[in-house]
Design a protein around this motif. Structure first.
Motif, PDB file in Angstrom:
ATOM      1  N   GLY A 163       0.846  -1.203   0.114  1.00  0.00           N
ATOM      2  CA  GLY A 163       0.020   0.020  -0.107  1.00  0.00           C
ATOM      3  C   GLY A 163       0.879   1.299   0.051  1.00  0.00           C
ATOM      4  O   GLY A 163       1.861   1.344   0.926  1.00  0.00           O
ATOM      5  N   LEU A 164       0.609   2.251  -0.829  1.00  0.00           N
ATOM      6  CA  LEU A 164       1.184   3.535  -0.944  1.00  0.00           C
ATOM      7  C   LEU A 164       0.193   4.603  -0.632  1.00  0.00           C
ATOM      8  O   LEU A 164      -0.713   4.724  -1.087  1.00  0.00           O
ATOM      9  CB  LEU A 164       1.955   3.895  -2.104  1.00  0.00           C
ATOM     10  CG  LEU A 164       2.754   2.621  -2.616  1.00  0.00           C
ATOM     11  CD1 LEU A 164       2.542   1.792  -3.728  1.00  0.00           C
ATOM     12  CD2 LEU A 164       4.138   3.107  -2.954  1.00  0.00           C
ATOM     13  N   LEU A 165       0.473   5.579   0.268  1.00  0.00           N
ATOM     14  CA  LEU A 165      -0.117   6.743   0.854  1.00  0.00           C
ATOM     15  C   LEU A 165       0.083   7.870   0.157  1.00  0.00           C
ATOM     16  O   LEU A 165       1.233   8.252  -0.488  1.00  0.00           O
ATOM     17  CB  LEU A 165      -0.079   6.671   2.242  1.00  0.00           C
ATOM     18  CG  LEU A 165      -0.302   5.507   2.935  1.00  0.00           C
ATOM     19  CD1 LEU A 165       0.041   5.971   4.530  1.00  0.00           C
ATOM     20  CD2 LEU A 165      -1.507   4.811   2.880  1.00  0.00           C
ATOM     21  N   VAL A 209      11.454   2.280   3.760  1.00  0.00           N
ATOM     22  CA  VAL A 209      10.902   2.272   4.920  1.00  0.00           C
ATOM     23  C   VAL A 209       9.454   1.841   4.784  1.00  0.00           C
ATOM     24  O   VAL A 209       8.733   2.478   4.180  1.00  0.00           O
ATOM     25  CB  VAL A 209      11.096   3.596   5.810  1.00  0.00           C
ATOM     26  CG1 VAL A 209      10.479   3.363   7.263  1.00  0.00           C
ATOM     27  CG2 VAL A 209      12.505   3.889   6.027  1.00  0.00           C
ATOM     28  N   TYR A 210       8.987   0.775   5.547  1.00  0.00           N
ATOM     29  CA  TYR A 210       7.608   0.353   5.550  1.00  0.00           C
ATOM     30  C   TYR A 210       7.147  -0.377   6.839  1.00  0.00           C
ATOM     31  O   TYR A 210       8.029  -0.734   7.732  1.00  0.00           O
ATOM     32  CB  TYR A 210       7.475  -0.628   4.195  1.00  0.00           C
ATOM     33  CG  TYR A 210       8.327  -1.797   4.591  1.00  0.00           C
ATOM     34  CD1 TYR A 210       7.920  -3.119   5.262  1.00  0.00           C
ATOM     35  CD2 TYR A 210       9.621  -2.016   3.842  1.00  0.00           C
ATOM     36  CE1 TYR A 210       8.602  -4.345   5.297  1.00  0.00           C
ATOM     37  CE2 TYR A 210      10.268  -3.294   3.888  1.00  0.00           C
ATOM     38  CZ  TYR A 210       9.734  -4.185   4.716  1.00  0.00           C
ATOM     39  OH  TYR A 210      10.576  -5.511   4.959  1.00  0.00           O
ATOM     40  N   TYR A 211       5.777  -0.315   6.762  1.00  0.00           N
ATOM     41  CA  TYR A 211       5.205  -1.036   8.023  1.00  0.00           C
ATOM     42  C   TYR A 211       4.804  -2.612   7.478  1.00  0.00           C
ATOM     43  O   TYR A 211       4.476  -2.659   6.153  1.00  0.00           O
ATOM     44  CB  TYR A 211       3.851  -0.272   8.545  1.00  0.00           C
ATOM     45  CG  TYR A 211       4.111   1.105   8.827  1.00  0.00           C
ATOM     46  CD1 TYR A 211       4.483   1.264  10.058  1.00  0.00           C
ATOM     47  CD2 TYR A 211       3.879   2.294   7.942  1.00  0.00           C
ATOM     48  CE1 TYR A 211       4.632   2.771  10.645  1.00  0.00           C
ATOM     49  CE2 TYR A 211       4.118   3.504   8.283  1.00  0.00           C
ATOM     50  CZ  TYR A 211       4.437   3.881   9.483  1.00  0.00           C
ATOM     51  OH  TYR A 211       4.513   5.003  10.066  1.00  0.00           O
ATOM     52  N   LYS A 232       6.029   3.907   4.054  1.00  0.00           N
ATOM     53  CA  LYS A 232       5.948   5.017   5.222  1.00  0.00           C
ATOM     54  C   LYS A 232       5.985   6.278   4.459  1.00  0.00           C
ATOM     55  O   LYS A 232       5.262   7.240   4.897  1.00  0.00           O
ATOM     56  CB  LYS A 232       7.305   4.902   6.128  1.00  0.00           C
ATOM     57  CG  LYS A 232       6.766   6.006   7.240  1.00  0.00           C
ATOM     58  CD  LYS A 232       8.171   5.660   8.293  1.00  0.00           C
ATOM     59  CE  LYS A 232       7.753   6.753   9.365  1.00  0.00           C
ATOM     60  NZ  LYS A 232       7.895   8.245   9.071  1.00  0.00           N
ATOM     61  N   ARG A 233       6.859   6.621   3.491  1.00  0.00           N
ATOM     62  CA  ARG A 233       6.850   7.596   2.746  1.00  0.00           C
ATOM     63  C   ARG A 233       5.553   8.077   2.135  1.00  0.00           C
ATOM     64  O   ARG A 233       5.109   7.371   1.369  1.00  0.00           O
ATOM     65  CB  ARG A 233       8.067   7.558   1.492  1.00  0.00           C
ATOM     66  CG  ARG A 233       8.133   9.054   1.110  1.00  0.00           C
ATOM     67  CD  ARG A 233       9.238   8.902  -0.321  1.00  0.00           C
ATOM     68  NE  ARG A 233      10.592   8.834   0.345  1.00  0.00           N
ATOM     69  CZ  ARG A 233      11.765   8.745  -0.312  1.00  0.00           C
ATOM     70  NH1 ARG A 233      11.499   8.450  -1.616  1.00  0.00           N
ATOM     71  NH2 ARG A 233      12.582   8.553   0.136  1.00  0.00           N
ATOM     72  N   ILE A 234       5.177   9.282   2.558  1.00  0.00           N
ATOM     73  CA  ILE A 234       3.843   9.976   1.673  1.00  0.00           C
ATOM     74  C   ILE A 234       4.070  10.603   0.271  1.00  0.00           C
ATOM     75  O   ILE A 234       5.038  11.367   0.134  1.00  0.00           O
ATOM     76  CB  ILE A 234       3.131  10.840   2.700  1.00  0.00           C
ATOM     77  CG1 ILE A 234       3.131  10.227   4.193  1.00  0.00           C
ATOM     78  CG2 ILE A 234       1.937  11.405   1.995  1.00  0.00           C
ATOM     79  CD1 ILE A 234       2.221   9.011   4.040  1.00  0.00           C
ATOM     80  N   ARG A 235       3.358  10.054  -0.844  1.00  0.00           N
ATOM     81  CA  ARG A 235       3.869  10.609  -1.903  1.00  0.00           C
ATOM     82  C   ARG A 235       2.467  11.311  -2.389  1.00  0.00           C
ATOM     83  O   ARG A 235       1.525  11.952  -1.487  1.00  0.00           O
ATOM     84  CB  ARG A 235       3.815   9.274  -2.920  1.00  0.00           C
ATOM     85  CG  ARG A 235       5.031   8.552  -2.713  1.00  0.00           C
ATOM     86  CD  ARG A 235       4.799   7.324  -3.492  1.00  0.00           C
ATOM     87  NE  ARG A 235       4.973   7.483  -5.076  1.00  0.00           N
ATOM     88  CZ  ARG A 235       4.937   6.539  -5.913  1.00  0.00           C
ATOM     89  NH1 ARG A 235       5.093   5.347  -5.572  1.00  0.00           N
ATOM     90  NH2 ARG A 235       4.878   6.859  -7.224  1.00  0.00           N
ATOM     91  N   THR A 236       2.544  12.229  -3.423  1.00  0.00           N
ATOM     92  CA  THR A 236       1.919  13.188  -3.736  1.00  0.00           C
ATOM     93  C   THR A 236       0.743  12.944  -5.254  1.00  0.00           C
ATOM     94  O   THR A 236       1.332  12.319  -6.005  1.00  0.00           O
ATOM     95  CB  THR A 236       2.372  14.521  -4.073  1.00  0.00           C
ATOM     96  OG1 THR A 236       3.307  14.328  -5.344  1.00  0.00           O
ATOM     97  CG2 THR A 236       3.120  14.916  -2.858  1.00  0.00           C
ATOM     98  N   SER A 269       4.967  -4.121  12.682  1.00  0.00           N
ATOM     99  CA  SER A 269       6.443  -4.003  12.487  1.00  0.00           C
ATOM    100  C   SER A 269       6.660  -2.909  11.537  1.00  0.00           C
ATOM    101  O   SER A 269       5.994  -2.418  10.548  1.00  0.00           O
ATOM    102  CB  SER A 269       7.150  -5.381  12.081  1.00  0.00           C
ATOM    103  OG  SER A 269       6.813  -6.407  12.930  1.00  0.00           O
ATOM    104  N   ILE A 270       7.858  -2.084  11.659  1.00  0.00           N
ATOM    105  CA  ILE A 270       8.550  -1.248  10.890  1.00  0.00           C
ATOM    106  C   ILE A 270       9.919  -1.852  10.488  1.00  0.00           C
ATOM    107  O   ILE A 270      10.797  -2.124  11.233  1.00  0.00           O
ATOM    108  CB  ILE A 270       8.484   0.141  11.247  1.00  0.00           C
ATOM    109  CG1 ILE A 270       8.678   1.043  10.213  1.00  0.00           C
ATOM    110  CG2 ILE A 270       9.178   0.355  12.622  1.00  0.00           C
ATOM    111  CD1 ILE A 270       8.497   2.643  10.573  1.00  0.00           C
TER     112      ILE A 270
END
Length: 279
Positions: A163-165, A209-211, A232-236, A269-270
């Motif tokens: 998943g990517l946010l 970096v990821y959960y 973890k990194r929030i994209r646009t 976990s991360i």
């Protein structure tokens, strides 16, 4: 006598026509309702809303009774650093693809071999990508504007989703390539268009970096045992792209995020690489 017989036949024909018309009305109404009715909804309080998914069909029972459901809030108070998870070992490749309006979301289906990601020694092959808006997962209680799910499947039919946010900002390059096709399938449920060859690496990005946690599919049948990896990194994503996605789906699906589910003592976990040493 001939005139009487004619009148009888005429009356019988009229009665038969009326009967056919009466029979056709409910059938037509049922067809109309079927054409416009969604099996499930994201609107709380509706008969087919998220709180009732588990009761709509027996095979959807996990949506209501499951103890490892997704999405969840990734609260840092519960997150454990596990460096042993390692980098996401993926080997994606360009492949033929189609874009499909599923009514409740927009999906890009990989028709060719698009490569895989290896998790715990098992290869999970990329099958499709789709979007939710707003995000389904939240981070410390915050939901962002959009979430992309990259759905993978192993040879044993087990699922792993990356998943990517996203938050509103600069346009997303991968979505830019999909924009012409999004306009073609907008508001046309089950419409499908070939998009040619795409490279899913562009959708995944390079963030490391990821959960990680064990959960479920976020739409019925809410099957559990899914390995979730949330970058973890929030994209646009641009406001225009977000609008395209929302307007393309069914009117009631413009906001297609399932409510947060109970964590129920699951491990979250991360993975974070060791910091680079400076000499």
């Amino acid at each position: 006598m001939g005139s009487t017989r004619f009148l009888v036949l005429l009356a019988a024909a009229a009665a038969a026509a009326a009967a056919l018309l009466l029979a056709a009305v409910p059938a037509a109404r049922a067809q109309e309702e079927t054409d416009h009715e969604e099996e499930f909804s994201y609107i709380s309080g509706e008969e087919n809303g998220p709180e009732h998914w588990g009761k709509i069909k027996p095979e959807w029972a996990h949506c209501g009774t499951g103890e490892m459901q997704s999405p969840i809030d990734l609260t840092h108070k519960r997150v454990t650093l596990v460096r042993g998870l390692g980098y996401l070992n993926h080997s994606y490749r360009a492949a033929e693809a189609s874009i499909v309006n599923r009514g409740h979301d927009i999906m890009v289906r990989l028709d060719g071999d698009a490569g895989s990601v290896v998790i715990n020694g098992t290869a999970y092959y990329l099958r499709q990508l789709h979007w939710h808006s707003p995000t389904e997962h939240s981070v410390d209680g915050r939901r962002y504007d959009m979430e992309l799910h990259m759905v993978h499947e192993s040879a044993e039919n087990e699922a792993a989703v990356i998943g990517l946010l996203f938050e509103v900002g600069r346009p997303d390059r991968f979505l830019q390539k999909m924009e012409p096709f999004l306009r073609m399938i907008a508001d046309k449920k089950d419409r499908e268009e070939k998009v040619g060859v795409i490279d899913p690496s562009g959708a995944r990005g390079r963030a490391s970096v990821y959960y990680r946690y064990m959960g479920s599919l976020t739409t019925p049948p809410c099957t559990e045992g899914v390995i979730w990896t949330i970058v973890k990194r929030i994209r646009t994503v641009s406001k225009y792209q977000l609008k395209l996605l929302r307007e393309a789906v069914h009117d009631e699906m413009e906001k297609n995020a399932r409510p947060l589910q109970a964590v129920n003592n699951r491990d979250i976990s991360i993975f974070r690489p060791y910091p680079h040493k400076r000499y």
